[in-house]
Structures are given as structure tokens and as C-alpha cells.
Design an enzyme around this catalytic site. Structure first.
Site, PDB file in Angstrom:
ATOM      1  N   GLU A  13      -5.798  20.501 -51.998  1.00 45.42           N
ATOM      2  CA  GLU A  13      -5.199  21.840 -51.903  1.00 45.42           C
ATOM      3  C   GLU A  13      -4.687  22.104 -50.489  1.00 45.42           C
ATOM      4  O   GLU A  13      -4.992  21.378 -49.550  1.00 45.42           O
ATOM      5  CB  GLU A  13      -6.232  22.927 -52.244  1.00 45.42           C
ATOM      6  N   ARG A  68     -16.001  31.989 -53.439  1.00 40.62           N
ATOM      7  CA  ARG A  68     -15.587  31.125 -52.336  1.00 40.62           C
ATOM      8  C   ARG A  68     -14.172  31.501 -51.948  1.00 40.62           C
ATOM      9  O   ARG A  68     -13.443  32.137 -52.719  1.00 40.62           O
ATOM     10  CB  ARG A  68     -15.654  29.646 -52.711  1.00 40.62           C
ATOM     11  N   ASN A  96     -10.284  30.623 -51.241  1.00 44.56           N
ATOM     12  CA  ASN A  96      -9.392  29.676 -51.907  1.00 44.56           C
ATOM     13  C   ASN A  96      -8.145  29.426 -51.070  1.00 44.56           C
ATOM     14  O   ASN A  96      -8.258  28.878 -49.970  1.00 44.56           O
ATOM     15  CB  ASN A  96      -9.043  30.169 -53.312  1.00 44.56           C
ATOM     16  N   GLU A 101     -15.098  30.590 -61.970  1.00 39.66           N
ATOM     17  CA  GLU A 101     -13.810  30.847 -62.609  1.00 39.66           C
ATOM     18  C   GLU A 101     -13.938  31.716 -63.851  1.00 39.66           C
ATOM     19  O   GLU A 101     -13.248  31.520 -64.846  1.00 39.66           O
ATOM     20  CB  GLU A 101     -13.095  29.522 -62.931  1.00 39.66           C
ATOM     21  N   ASN A 130      -4.315  32.625 -55.754  1.00 41.58           N
ATOM     22  CA  ASN A 130      -3.582  31.513 -55.141  1.00 41.58           C
ATOM     23  C   ASN A 130      -2.407  32.056 -54.350  1.00 41.58           C
ATOM     24  O   ASN A 130      -1.807  33.063 -54.696  1.00 41.58           O
ATOM     25  CB  ASN A 130      -3.116  30.501 -56.185  1.00 41.58           C
ATOM     26  N   ASP A 167      -0.395  27.453 -59.518  1.00 39.93           N
ATOM     27  CA  ASP A 167      -1.358  27.260 -58.440  1.00 39.93           C
ATOM     28  C   ASP A 167      -0.717  27.756 -57.150  1.00 39.93           C
ATOM     29  O   ASP A 167      -0.142  28.830 -57.128  1.00 39.93           O
ATOM     30  CB  ASP A 167      -1.768  25.783 -58.385  1.00 39.93           C
TER      31      ASP A 167
END
Length: 297
Positions: free
Chosen positions: A19, A102, A104, A123, A149, A198
């Protein structure tokens, strides 16, 4: 060199959840993270070599700082990372009351503000939020996400894009000179079987690129939300792209094998690799964070 819009794998490192790619023009190198394997990675295109560092907690993103080094968004909070020593500072918690969350994805806007999101690590719960770090400290910009995202910002700094991955929607906001958001609206919606949007990225012409998790590719949209191009990949989970190279015409794409079983990984041997392809419009230069972290207000 990769052909125009034809991806090739340049580092088959098998990241579980690659990522957050960012281009460092000073180093002519690409940085990114592997969230699940708790690694920071650096790729040198000239030598075709990669180097990795172990992070003290799952890293969601890294962002270069004007003062040098990076801010890294860990599950445990924001910290500084010094590539010269490999040292991570003590993290400053962002959501101390939400241990199941967390951090991202994240990005830096043209004004040097850091924007990043949090998410439920399982999630499932809409406990995630979008945050802004600027001269005034850390502020909550918008709550109510399961998986955040982005964000990504237009070249003129007047529009911000942010993704609700599970809802398969990319939103656009008006962004004021002071960093306030308004005018939330749907920019693009991915069809049910098209994959999950994403990380988004905006090029120098204002076109919005998004990786598709489970969608086998990357899509490019006009500033008005019209689909302009789809780039197909040999693996399903494309997470985000960044533009690099001296001309900013090389797209680097991170991918993931997260969610694949043994048969799926055998069918997609390059899943989790770092890919490149050439584009016909350059990206924006990578902006740097101007402000240090202070606790939320």
C-alpha cells in the site's frame, strides 16, 4: 522500461498488503508499505533493487516531511521514521479509545497538510474517520467509515477525493484554502462486480486514478467523473499507484495477496508484487508534510 499502459512486475516481493506508494524525487526511489507484514519498502528503479525495514506496528502509510524523513501512520499512532538510521520515534496515538482501529491510507496536499484515514481492522464497524494534520494540530474531518482510502487532492488544491471502499464509492469535496471540507458528493461509483476502490491518486491534469481491490486493475477518471481508461493487471488486488521517474510518467502500483487462498496465490504468482507502467500524462510532484504532530483538538 514499461510500455504505455502495460504493467510489468519490477519487484515480486509478495507483499501481503502492499500500500501507499510515494515517489522520492531526491532519491529517485519509490517508498511503500506492507501493512500486514509490518514492513516499509524502498525500491531503486536504476538498480532494480529493494530494501526493507521492520515497523514496530502495522503501517498504513508513510509521508515525506519537509524537515526530513517520514511520518508513518501506524496502528498505534503517528511516528517519525529516519531512513538513515532505521529508527522509529515513539508513536503519538490518534484514536486511543479505539484499539480495534488502525491507520490506513494517507496523502499530502499542495499546502503541506497531511490527510489520512483510520479504519476498523476487522473491516466490519464504521469506526473509521478522515483526519487532517496542519499548523493547528490534528483535526477530525469526517467520521463514519468502515474502510477509508485516500485521500487525494487536485493540482489546484481546491478539491479533495476520499474513498469509502466497502460502499464502492469515491467522494469529492470542495477544499477551502484553510483546509475545510464542504460539498460532499459522489464522484464515481464502482459497479458491484467491478472490485473495491482502493487508494486514489490525482495526476497533473486532474484525472483521478484508483486501484481496484478484487478488480484486476486500475481505473482513470476525468475530473468530471467520466471513466477514461482501465489498465488490466495479472493479479486481482491492486491497491494504489504513484507517479515517479524524472518525468513523472511512470506509474508504480502496489498490490496484495491478502484474501487469496493457496490455489489463488498459485494462480496469481505476482500478487503482492510492485508493478510499473508508463502513462501519457505526468503525475503531480510529491508534496511534503510541513507540520509536526500534536494531539487532537
Amino acid at each position: 522500461m514499461s510500455a504505455l499502459f502495460e504493467p510489468r512486475c519490477v519487484w515480486p516481493l509478495q507483499a501481503e498488503l502492499g500500500e501507499g506508494p510515494v515517489w522520492s524525487a531526491a532519491e529517485n526511489a519509490l517508498w511503500f508499505v506492507d501493512i500486514k507484514q509490518q514492513r516499509l519498502h524502498r525500491f531503486d528503479p536504476a538498480g532494480g533493487e529493494g530494501r526493507s525495514w521492520a515497523a514496530p506496528a502495522p503501517p498504513g502509510f508513510l509521508a515525506p516531511c519537509e524537515a526530513g524523513g517520514f511520518i508513518v501512520g501506524l496502528k498505534t499512532g503517528l511516528c517519525r521514521f529516519d531512513p538513515a538510521t532505521g529508527a522509529f520515534s515513539e508513536p503519538s496515538p490518534v484514536e486511543p479509545g479505539l484499539p480495534g482501529n488502525r491507520l490506513n491510507d494517507g496523502a499530502v496536499d499542495p499546502a503541506g497538510r497531511l490527510w489520512f484515514g483510520s479504519m476498523d481492522d476487522g473491516e466490519e464497524q464504521a469506526t473509521g474517520a478522515l483526519y487532517r494534520l496542519d499548523a493547528g494540530g490534528l483535526s477530525l474531518a469526517e467520521p463514519g467509515y468502515v474502510i477509508t482510502n485516500g485521500p487525494a487532492v487536485s493540482p489546484d488544491g481546491r478539491r479533495l477525493y476520499h474513498t469509502d471502499t466497502l460502499e464502492q464509492v469515491i467522494y469529492a469535496f470542495d477544499l477551502s484554502p484553510g483546509g475545510e471540507l464542504s460539498g460532499k458528493r459522489v464522484f464515481a461509483r464502482i459497479e458491484p462486480r467491478g472490485g473495491y476502490p482502493d487508494g486514489p491518486t490525482v495526476d497533473a491534469a486532474g484525472k483521478v486514478w484508483t486501484g481496484l481491490f478484487g478488480g484486476w486493475g486500475v481505473r482513470c477518471y476525468s475530473p468530471h467523473g467520466e471513466l477514461l481508461r482501465s489498465v488490466c493487471f495479472p493479479c486481482a488486488n491492486i491497491t494504489k499507484i504513484a507517479f515517479g521517474g524524472e518525468d513523472l510518467l511512470t506509474a508504480y502500483a502496489t498490490t496484495a495477496w491478502k484474501g487469496l487462498d493457496g490455489a489463488g496465490r498459485a494462480e496469481q504468482p505476482l500478487a503482492g508484487g510492485l508493478f510499473t507502467f508508463r502513462v501519457d500524462t505526468p503525475g503531480q510532484p510529491q508534496h511534503r508534510v510541513r507540520h509536526e504532530f500534536t494531539h487532537p483538538r
